[in-house]
Enzyme design. Structure first.
Site, mmCIF file in Angstrom:
data_model
loop_
_atom_site.group_PDB
_atom_site.id
_atom_site.type_symbol
_atom_site.label_atom_id
_atom_site.label_comp_id
_atom_site.label_asym_id
_atom_site.label_seq_id
_atom_site.Cartn_x
_atom_site.Cartn_y
_atom_site.Cartn_z
ATOM 1 N N GLY A 203 8.067 11.996 -0.237
ATOM 2 C CA GLY A 203 7.044 10.965 -0.057
ATOM 3 C C GLY A 203 6.887 10.123 -1.295
ATOM 4 N N ASN A 204 5.815 9.367 -1.350
ATOM 5 C CA ASN A 204 5.529 8.534 -2.520
ATOM 6 C C ASN A 204 4.029 8.484 -2.763
ATOM 7 O OD1 ASN A 204 4.436 6.209 -0.927
ATOM 8 N ND2 ASN A 204 6.558 6.078 -0.222
ATOM 9 N N ARG A 205 3.629 7.748 -3.771
ATOM 10 C CA ARG A 205 2.238 7.777 -4.231
ATOM 11 C C ARG A 205 1.322 6.763 -3.536
ATOM 12 N NH1 ARG A 205 1.987 10.793 -8.938
ATOM 13 N NH2 ARG A 205 3.968 11.145 -10.003
ATOM 14 N N SER A 206 1.814 6.028 -2.568
ATOM 15 C CA SER A 206 0.991 5.001 -1.928
ATOM 16 C C SER A 206 -0.217 5.622 -1.228
ATOM 17 C CB SER A 206 1.824 4.218 -0.915
ATOM 18 O OG SER A 206 1.014 3.311 -0.200
ATOM 19 N N ALA A 271 4.576 1.466 1.918
ATOM 20 C CA ALA A 271 5.586 1.917 0.947
ATOM 21 C C ALA A 271 6.585 2.780 1.711
ATOM 22 C CB ALA A 271 4.929 2.703 -0.180
#
Length: 406
Positions: A203-206, A271
């Site tokens: 995943g990512n930090r969005s 994102a």
């Protein structure tokens, strides 16, 4: 600030609004109607605001209170506003302190309606809302959800934090005109999650906050909004928007593709993960076992933004559809953040690109944003530091300009 409170069951939420404004350093004067005091007592409002509470034009006559309260206000917020109060405001009544205050006030006025769906949809209420908006009053779209009793539908008071944020947007000088009325706007938000196994994912930090802010402002400016949301921080649904939940990039691509041809504006604020695991394990991968992975092989995800612009060129999406992209960038030894974004807008073929510098945790998960709006010709406009609602307002101003020019 003046916080008006009308007599509806949602009046209890006004206590959270008072607290929210005061915690941000604002002085709040609560002006309830007589009916509102059937739901929340004057002592509660006085304790939370530190200001006296009055309802009638004959209270504290020596201070000419029915005039002075409105004259001294920098912002008037009415939450909740009942159908009856909307009618009295629209006809210019001044039969209590709240309506008299609104007639005197020359500052921004924000009204948050709350009533049953049938009342909200009644032609009389719709006409009153239209009249108030024509006079410059910001009438917020209500939320969808549980109402009094077993009823559910449009007419629920928005979340107190939503009312506070939108009111502060007006206080900052940002209008909420109905310039997107009749437009269909598709917005994506949040990060995608690409499963490694049933427990783990890439995943990512969005946080999704900027996409949700765009949906909130677009809906308040009259658009018919569809929000496709990935992983978010349990944000309240934007008022008036249809929310579709997805998890992976491929799910997002499927939902966007299915709806793209019907949209006037598409804003890709999500994102989206560039890669996903080639194989997703059907069971949890156990540590210290034969199934424990030593590496995760990745496969490239579809480029949804580039796919949209290609579909527009091929005629699968109308030629006048406005497509907006986002670029979360960091600078490196080869180029600056802005240089990377300029290359991306040309490569993707979108009409506008919002570029963020996300190095050192500057944007993800925060309530503020900044960056640049970049056009296909390479020109850029700096977006100054502001709340994500303020940034959303600026982005949508540019979208409206593009639609007007087409």
């Amino acid at each position: 600030m003046v916080l008006g409170v009308a007599g509806g069951i949602a009046a209890y939420k006004s206590c959270h609004i008072v607290r929210g404004f005061t915690e941000r350093g604002h002085a709040v004067r609560v002006v309830p109607t007589e009916s509102a005091l059937n739901f929340v007592g004057a002592a509660t409002f006085e304790a939370l605001s530190g200001q006296p509470v009055a309802t009638g034009v004959f209270d504290r006559v020596h201070r000419v209170q029915h005039v002075r309260v409105g004259q001294e206000a920098d912002l008037v917020v009415i939450a909740p506003a009942t159908a009856d109060l909307l009618a009295r405001l629209a006809t210019g009544r001044a039969d209590d302190l709240l309506t008299a205050t609104c007639l005197v006030a020359t500052c921004p006025v924000v009204v948050a309606p709350a009533m049953h769906t049938e009342m909200w949809n009644h032609p009389a209420t719709r006409a009153n809302v239209a009249t108030l908006r024509e006079r410059g009053v910001t009438v917020l779209e209500p939320a969808h959800g549980r109402l009094t009793g077993a009823d559910s539908g449009a007419g629920r008071l928005p979340d107190p934090e939503q009312i506070i944020a939108l009111s502060l947007l007006r206080l900052a000088g940002r209008e909420l005109p109905q310039d997107l009325s009749g437009r269909r706007v598709l917005i994506t938000a949040g990060g995608t999650r690409e499963n490694i196994d049933p427990v783990r994912y890439l995943g990512n930090r969005s946080s999704g906050r900027q996409g949700f802010a765009l949906a909130e402002v677009a809906a308040q400016r009259g658009a018919e909004v569809t929000l496709i949301a990935g992983a978010t921080d349990e944000l309240p649904a934007p008022c008036g928007a249809e929310v579709i939940r997805i998890s992976s990039a491929r799910e997002l691509a499927g939902e966007v593709t299915a709806r793209a041809a019907e949209q006037d504006v598409i804003i890709m604020a999500a994102a989206v993960a560039d890669y996903r695991p080639t194989v997703t394990a059907p069971a949890k991968l156990k540590k210290n076992s034969e199934s424990a992975p030593t590496a995760v092989e990745l496969t490239e995800n579809p480029d949804i933004l580039a796919g949209l612009t290609a579909a527009r060129r091929d005629g699968r999406i109308p030629a006048d559809t406005v497509i907006v992209g986002f670029a979360a960038e960091t600078g490196d030894e080869r180029a600056s953040v802005l240089d990377h974004a300029l290359r991306k807008v040309r490569r993707k073929g979108c009409d506008l690109l919002m570029c963020n510098d996300v190095s050192s945790g500057k944007v993800f998960g925060r309530n503020r944003n900044r960056g640049w709006l970049i056009s296909p010709d390479g020109s850029s406009t700096e977006v100054p530091d502001g709340t994500k609602l303020e940034v959303a307002s600026l982005i949508l101003d540019s979208v409206v300009r593009i639609t007007t020019e087409r």
